[in-house]
Each structure stands twice: as structure tokens, then as C-alpha cells.
Design an enzyme around this catalytic site. Structure first.
Site, PDB file in Angstrom:
ATOM      1  N   SER A 197       0.861  -1.187   0.000  1.00  0.00           N
ATOM      2  CA  SER A 197       0.000   0.000   0.000  1.00  0.00           C
ATOM      3  C   SER A 197       0.889   1.226   0.000  1.00  0.00           C
ATOM      4  CB  SER A 197      -0.858   0.023   1.272  1.00  0.00           C
ATOM      5  OG  SER A 197      -1.503   1.283   1.412  1.00  0.00           O
ATOM      6  N   TYR A 224      -2.735  -0.962  10.391  1.00  0.00           N
ATOM      7  CA  TYR A 224      -2.621  -1.170   8.940  1.00  0.00           C
ATOM      8  C   TYR A 224      -1.272  -0.667   8.442  1.00  0.00           C
ATOM      9  CZ  TYR A 224      -4.046  -0.939   3.962  1.00  0.00           C
ATOM     10  OH  TYR A 224      -4.133  -1.091   2.599  1.00  0.00           O
TER      11      TYR A 224
END
Ligand code: NAD
Length: 256
Positions: free
Chosen positions: A144, A157
Site C-alpha cells: 500500500s 494497517y
């Protein structure tokens, strides 16, 4: 273009979103596909349909990536089905939105075990297969932009994706002598169910688009195309890198 003829690709979380686009892209380029997911639902049937439409074979494994014994069984089942795995795409991932001071241990564990522990041990099982059989292999992690970019309220995350970055860099060095390349793709703001809340809120969507240099969200196929490039011999001199697929989001800066 058939860059993956006679190859087998194993993709985690292939039932929907970016994972489905990866399955279809590899199938279009000649690979047979093994993909995994937690639930065997209509999304899975749709991925199988789209893969088989290309003429490739598809095999689904219902499996929770956060459970290490299940991860080892996943590789065994893939090998029992097709006899080989050439490409591993660690795609499955989850995020939980909570201010730092409210994060629960179970949520922290779910994010870290799905995004980081799962890819760690699945990669290990794949590497053991490659090593024991004197084959070569290629690994792509769908990380990401948040392996680099802060994301308030998503600290577990970000920790998991930052961890994926360092695992990838470390393994690029450690696995190169075994003939294995490994790279990350770092998507930002792709139209998938993970972004359902933003996609259904015009105000949030507008703010997000203003932060993306190209002025739009990405399509799952935009990410799949870069993953296919990294898996192919076109990228045979590429290892240890992160490729951003984010419309310029990460380094977007403007004073207007
Ligand atoms: N969409 C984006 O904007 C974006 C941006 C950056 C990174 N990513 C990353 O891309 C990856 C794919 O996300 P997406 O956008 O397609 O979202 P998604 O929610 O549509 O897909 C996630 C997939 O992972 C699977 N999955 C989740 N937990 C699992 C588990 N425990 N075991 C097995 N499978 C599991 C889901 O079933 C689903 O198929 C994720 O790792 C996500 O972090 C997405």
C-alpha cells in the site's frame, strides 16, 4: 501477450477487488490460477467464471491467511492441483479504522496476522518449494502507499504494510541467490470494496480526488497490470523495489 504460458500463479484474496483483477490478468497472459479467500461465495464463482473465460484453469482454496497451518496447506493443495507454483501474489489484506487510543488487541492481531504474518509464512512455504525443487520463482506483495505514507486512525494497517516493505527488502537480498525476485506494489485509492465508505460519500470522495495528482481513483486493473509486469521477464532485473500505483497521491503537493 502470453508472458505466463505454462506458469501457475497463486493469488491470495482473489475473490474480489484487486485480487480478482490480478487473477484475470494472469489468466489472460496464459497462467493457470490458484486463488484463495475466506468465504466460498458468489464473488468466488465470478472470479472463476472470468478466469475460465480466458481459457485458463482456476482452482479456489477456501482458507484464512491469518492461520499459519492453513497457509502451509494452501501451498500443498495448490501443488496437488497443478504440480507447480511459479508466481506468488500476496494480495489479501484488511484494514480497521480506529483512533490509536481505541485500538483493541483483537483488531490489532487481525490486521497484523492477515496482512503481515500471513504473507510471511505463505512466502516461506513457497520459497521452500522453490528451493527444494531447484526452481525459480517470483513474489509480488500488494502492500500500500501506507507502507510509506502516514494514515491517521489506521496505525495497525500502516505497521503491517511498513512491515511488508522491510520483509520484501530483506528477502530480495536473501532470496536472490535462490533465483527468486520479490517486489512490492503500493496502490493508493483504488475502486474496490475496501473503499466502499469513501466511494458512497460525495464529500469524502471529492477531498480524496483533490489529493490525487491524476484527479481520479484507480481501477483494480491498473494495479494488476503493474503486478503482471513485475512477475514477467520484462522485470527480470527488478528486485527489492516498491512500485507505486497511486495516480501520484503519495507525493502530491500543491499550494493552491
Ligand atoms: N483499494 C485500495 O485503494 C488499496 C490501496 C492500497 C492497498 N490495497 C491493498 O490491496 C489488497 C487488496 O485489497 P482490495 O482493495 O482489493 O480490497 P478487498 O477488500 O476487495 O479485497 C481484499 C481481499 O482479501 C481477502 N481477505 C481478507 N482477509 C482474508 C483472510 N484472513 N484470509 C484470506 N483472504 C482474506 C478478502 O476476502 C478479499 O478477497 C489489500 O492488501 C489492501 O490492503 C488496496
Amino acid at each position: 501477450m502470453e508472458r505466463f504460458k505454462e506458469k501457475v500463479a497463486l493469488i491470495t484474496g482473489g475473490g474480489r477487488g484487486i485480487g480478482r483483477a490480478i487473477c484475470v490478468r494472469f489468466a489472460q497472459e496464459g497462467a493457470n490460477i490458484v486463488f484463495t479467500g475466506r468465504n466460498n461465495d458468489e464473488n468466488v464463482a465470478e472470479t472463476i467464471r472470468q478466469v475460465e473465460e480466458t481459457g485458463a484453469k482456476a482452482h479456489f482454496i477456501q482458507s484464512d491467511i491469518s492461520q499459519v497451518p492453513a497457509v502451509y496447506s494452501m501451498v500443498k493443495e495448490a501443488l496437488d492441483t497443478f504440480g507447480q507454483i511459479d508466481i506468488l501474489v500476496n494480495n489479501a489484506g484488511i484494514e480497521i479504522n480506529a483512533p490509536f487510543w481505541e485500538v483493541q488487541e483483537k483488531d490489532y492481531d487481525a490486521v497484523m496476522d492477515t496482512n503481515l504474518k500471513g504473507m510471511f509464512f505463505l512466502t516461506q512455504a513457497f520459497v521452500r518449494f522453490v528451493k527444494e525443487n531447484n526452481r525459480t520463482g517470483v513474489i509480488i506483495n500488494n502492500s500500500s502507499v501506507h507502507e510509506e505514507l502516514p494514515f491517521p486512525n489506521f496505525t495497525p494497517y500502516c505497521a503491517s504494510k511498513g512491515g511488508m516493505q522491510m520483509v520484501m527488502r530483506n528477502l530480495a537480498v536473501e532470496l536472490a541467490p535462490l533465483g527468486i525476485r520479490i517486489n512490492n506494489v503500493a496502490p493508493g485509492a483504488i475502486k474496490t470494496p475496501i473503499n466502499a465508505k469513501i466511494l458512497s460519500d460525495p464529500a469524502l470522495l471529492s477531498t480524496l480526488k483533490n489529493n490525487i495528482s491524476l484527479g481520479r481513483l484507480g481501477e483494480p486493473e491498473d494495479v494488476a497490470a503493474v503486478i503482471a509486469f513485475l512477475a514477467s521477464d520484462d522485470a527480470k532485473y527488478v528486485t527489492g523495489s516498491t512500485y507505486y500505483v497511486d495516480g501520484g497521491l503519495t507525493f502530491h503537493y500543491t499550494e493552491q
